[in-house]
Design a protein around this motif. Sequence first.
Motif, PDB file in Angstrom:
ATOM      1  N   PRO A   1      -9.069   7.648  25.586  1.00  0.00           N
ATOM      2  CA  PRO A   1      -8.651   8.512  26.696  1.00  0.00           C
ATOM      3  C   PRO A   1      -9.606   9.697  26.829  1.00  0.00           C
ATOM      4  N   PHE A   2      -9.612  10.291  28.008  1.00  0.00           N
ATOM      5  CA  PHE A   2     -10.477  11.428  28.282  1.00  0.00           C
ATOM      6  C   PHE A   2      -9.646  12.573  28.856  1.00  0.00           C
TER       7      PHE A   2
ATOM      8  N   ILE B   1       0.850  -1.187   0.000  1.00  0.00           N
ATOM      9  CA  ILE B   1       0.000   0.000   0.000  1.00  0.00           C
ATOM     10  C   ILE B   1       0.886   1.237   0.000  1.00  0.00           C
ATOM     11  N   THR B   2       0.608   2.145  -0.911  1.00  0.00           N
ATOM     12  CA  THR B   2       1.352   3.396  -1.009  1.00  0.00           C
ATOM     13  C   THR B   2       0.461   4.543  -0.558  1.00  0.00           C
ATOM     14  N   TYR B   3       0.930   5.311   0.399  1.00  0.00           N
ATOM     15  CA  TYR B   3       0.174   6.451   0.911  1.00  0.00           C
ATOM     16  C   TYR B   3       0.724   7.740   0.313  1.00  0.00           C
ATOM     17  N   THR B   4      -0.170   8.617  -0.090  1.00  0.00           N
ATOM     18  CA  THR B   4       0.229   9.928  -0.591  1.00  0.00           C
ATOM     19  C   THR B   4      -0.202  10.995   0.408  1.00  0.00           C
ATOM     20  N   ASN B   5       0.587  12.035   0.478  1.00  0.00           N
ATOM     21  CA  ASN B   5       0.299  13.158   1.367  1.00  0.00           C
ATOM     22  C   ASN B   5       0.085  12.711   2.816  1.00  0.00           C
ATOM     23  N   PRO B   6       1.014  11.943   3.382  1.00  0.00           N
ATOM     24  CA  PRO B   6       0.851  11.524   4.782  1.00  0.00           C
ATOM     25  C   PRO B   6       0.934  12.714   5.729  1.00  0.00           C
ATOM     26  N   GLN B   7       0.129  12.675   6.756  1.00  0.00           N
ATOM     27  CA  GLN B   7       0.089  13.745   7.745  1.00  0.00           C
ATOM     28  C   GLN B   7       0.790  13.292   9.024  1.00  0.00           C
ATOM     29  N   ALA B   8       1.252  14.243   9.798  1.00  0.00           N
ATOM     30  CA  ALA B   8       1.860  13.916  11.092  1.00  0.00           C
ATOM     31  C   ALA B   8       0.794  13.260  11.976  1.00  0.00           C
ATOM     32  N   PRO B   9       1.111  12.162  12.612  1.00  0.00           N
ATOM     33  CA  PRO B   9       0.098  11.467  13.421  1.00  0.00           C
ATOM     34  C   PRO B   9      -0.294  12.275  14.655  1.00  0.00           C
ATOM     35  N   ILE B  10      -1.553  12.129  15.031  1.00  0.00           N
ATOM     36  CA  ILE B  10      -2.061  12.726  16.267  1.00  0.00           C
ATOM     37  C   ILE B  10      -2.091  11.610  17.310  1.00  0.00           C
ATOM     38  N   LEU B  11      -1.256  11.740  18.329  1.00  0.00           N
ATOM     39  CA  LEU B  11      -1.024  10.633  19.252  1.00  0.00           C
ATOM     40  C   LEU B  11      -1.613  10.852  20.640  1.00  0.00           C
ATOM     41  N   CYS B  12      -2.125  12.045  20.899  1.00  0.00           N
ATOM     42  CA  CYS B  12      -2.693  12.298  22.226  1.00  0.00           C
ATOM     43  C   CYS B  12      -3.777  13.358  22.105  1.00  0.00           C
ATOM     44  N   LEU B  13      -4.544  13.528  23.172  1.00  0.00           N
ATOM     45  CA  LEU B  13      -5.639  14.476  23.148  1.00  0.00           C
ATOM     46  C   LEU B  13      -5.149  15.918  23.007  1.00  0.00           C
ATOM     47  N   ASP B  14      -4.024  16.239  23.611  1.00  0.00           N
ATOM     48  CA  ASP B  14      -3.494  17.594  23.479  1.00  0.00           C
ATOM     49  C   ASP B  14      -3.197  17.924  22.011  1.00  0.00           C
TER      50      ASP B  14
ATOM     51  N   MET C   1      -7.281  11.118  31.719  1.00  0.00           N
ATOM     52  CA  MET C   1      -7.447   9.688  31.988  1.00  0.00           C
ATOM     53  C   MET C   1      -7.021   8.924  30.739  1.00  0.00           C
ATOM     54  N   GLY C   2      -6.077   8.043  30.890  1.00  0.00           N
ATOM     55  CA  GLY C   2      -5.564   7.300  29.742  1.00  0.00           C
ATOM     56  C   GLY C   2      -6.563   6.315  29.177  1.00  0.00           C
ATOM     57  N   GLY C   3      -6.321   5.886  27.951  1.00  0.00           N
ATOM     58  CA  GLY C   3      -7.184   4.903  27.312  1.00  0.00           C
ATOM     59  C   GLY C   3      -6.893   3.493  27.799  1.00  0.00           C
ATOM     60  N   GLN C   4      -7.736   2.572  27.371  1.00  0.00           N
ATOM     61  CA  GLN C   4      -7.580   1.166  27.730  1.00  0.00           C
ATOM     62  C   GLN C   4      -7.726   0.308  26.485  1.00  0.00           C
ATOM     63  N   THR C   5      -6.981  -0.770  26.449  1.00  0.00           N
ATOM     64  CA  THR C   5      -7.128  -1.753  25.372  1.00  0.00           C
ATOM     65  C   THR C   5      -7.606  -3.062  25.986  1.00  0.00           C
ATOM     66  N   HIS C   6      -8.687  -3.585  25.464  1.00  0.00           N
ATOM     67  CA  HIS C   6      -9.297  -4.767  26.054  1.00  0.00           C
ATOM     68  C   HIS C   6      -8.597  -6.049  25.590  1.00  0.00           C
ATOM     69  N   PHE C   7      -8.263  -6.877  26.538  1.00  0.00           N
ATOM     70  CA  PHE C   7      -7.695  -8.187  26.230  1.00  0.00           C
ATOM     71  C   PHE C   7      -8.837  -9.200  26.307  1.00  0.00           C
ATOM     72  N   HIS C   8      -9.515  -9.375  25.166  1.00  0.00           N
ATOM     73  CA  HIS C   8     -10.658 -10.282  25.147  1.00  0.00           C
ATOM     74  C   HIS C   8     -10.210 -11.725  25.337  1.00  0.00           C
ATOM     75  N   MET C   9     -10.974 -12.454  26.113  1.00  0.00           N
ATOM     76  CA  MET C   9     -10.680 -13.875  26.305  1.00  0.00           C
ATOM     77  C   MET C   9     -10.779 -14.628  24.984  1.00  0.00           C
ATOM     78  N   GLU C  10     -11.712 -14.204  24.136  1.00  0.00           N
ATOM     79  CA  GLU C  10     -11.826 -14.735  22.784  1.00  0.00           C
ATOM     80  C   GLU C  10     -11.881 -13.545  21.832  1.00  0.00           C
ATOM     81  N   THR C  11     -11.098 -13.587  20.776  1.00  0.00           N
ATOM     82  CA  THR C  11     -11.074 -12.470  19.843  1.00  0.00           C
ATOM     83  C   THR C  11     -12.366 -12.424  19.034  1.00  0.00           C
ATOM     84  N   PHE C  12     -12.538 -11.323  18.310  1.00  0.00           N
ATOM     85  CA  PHE C  12     -13.733 -11.169  17.490  1.00  0.00           C
ATOM     86  C   PHE C  12     -13.809 -12.259  16.427  1.00  0.00           C
ATOM     87  N   THR C  13     -14.996 -12.836  16.281  1.00  0.00           N
ATOM     88  CA  THR C  13     -15.242 -13.894  15.296  1.00  0.00           C
ATOM     89  C   THR C  13     -16.628 -13.713  14.708  1.00  0.00           C
ATOM     90  N   VAL C  14     -16.762 -13.958  13.412  1.00  0.00           N
ATOM     91  CA  VAL C  14     -18.070 -13.944  12.773  1.00  0.00           C
ATOM     92  C   VAL C  14     -18.119 -15.031  11.708  1.00  0.00           C
TER      93      VAL C  14
END
Length: 218
Positions: free
Chosen positions: A199-200, A40-53, A95-108
Amino acid sequence: VVHDEEILASSNVYYYGQAIAVVLADTQAHANMACSLANITYTNPQAPILCLDDAIAKNSIWPPIPEEPIVPVISGDVNSGFASSSHVISGKVDMGGQTHFHMETFTVLVVPQDDQQLVIYATTQWAFNVQQIVASATGLPLNKIQVITKQMGGGYGGKITKPNQMVACAAVAALKYNQPVKIVFDINTNFEMIGRRHPFQCQYKVGFDDTGLLKEVQ
């Protein structure tokens, strides 16, 4: 349902982990191998926004829904409240964000039936939203989409809406090829694409008198 995000990014990619394409294969191993060959080739990449500030400084608001603006809750006269306060302080709480460690990953698993009906087995916390998203993506009426949820395998809010985009992908593929289609996330993909609490940041201004009685809160 607010249509504020594409199921697959067609032109712009807004965040890390956003789905770009879906690979159909006869085995999981073949699907994984095909995905690893994507270039995948990205054009015009922007600086990432990594926090609420960063987001606040760049006025990066998501979702941008002008017809559904955020309406502030106002009670009383803010200016007079602060004017009558002996002391006024302000600050912010993060307040920092959270990443959920699901016991079973998403499946469909989507199984096509006669007369363009679908039976969907999904680890979802919102079965009706699955119906809505799949109906929107396929053009099928709701009464032709049956959603069955057996075990959740851990939810915590991470399986309410975000995985339903992948359900739609499986549903479109199942209809197109009239074959059952199954998607199973590995734990890394599960972390990258779903299962987060954002995060909040709360910015506050408080006025109070010499006894500590609150006169105004903003």
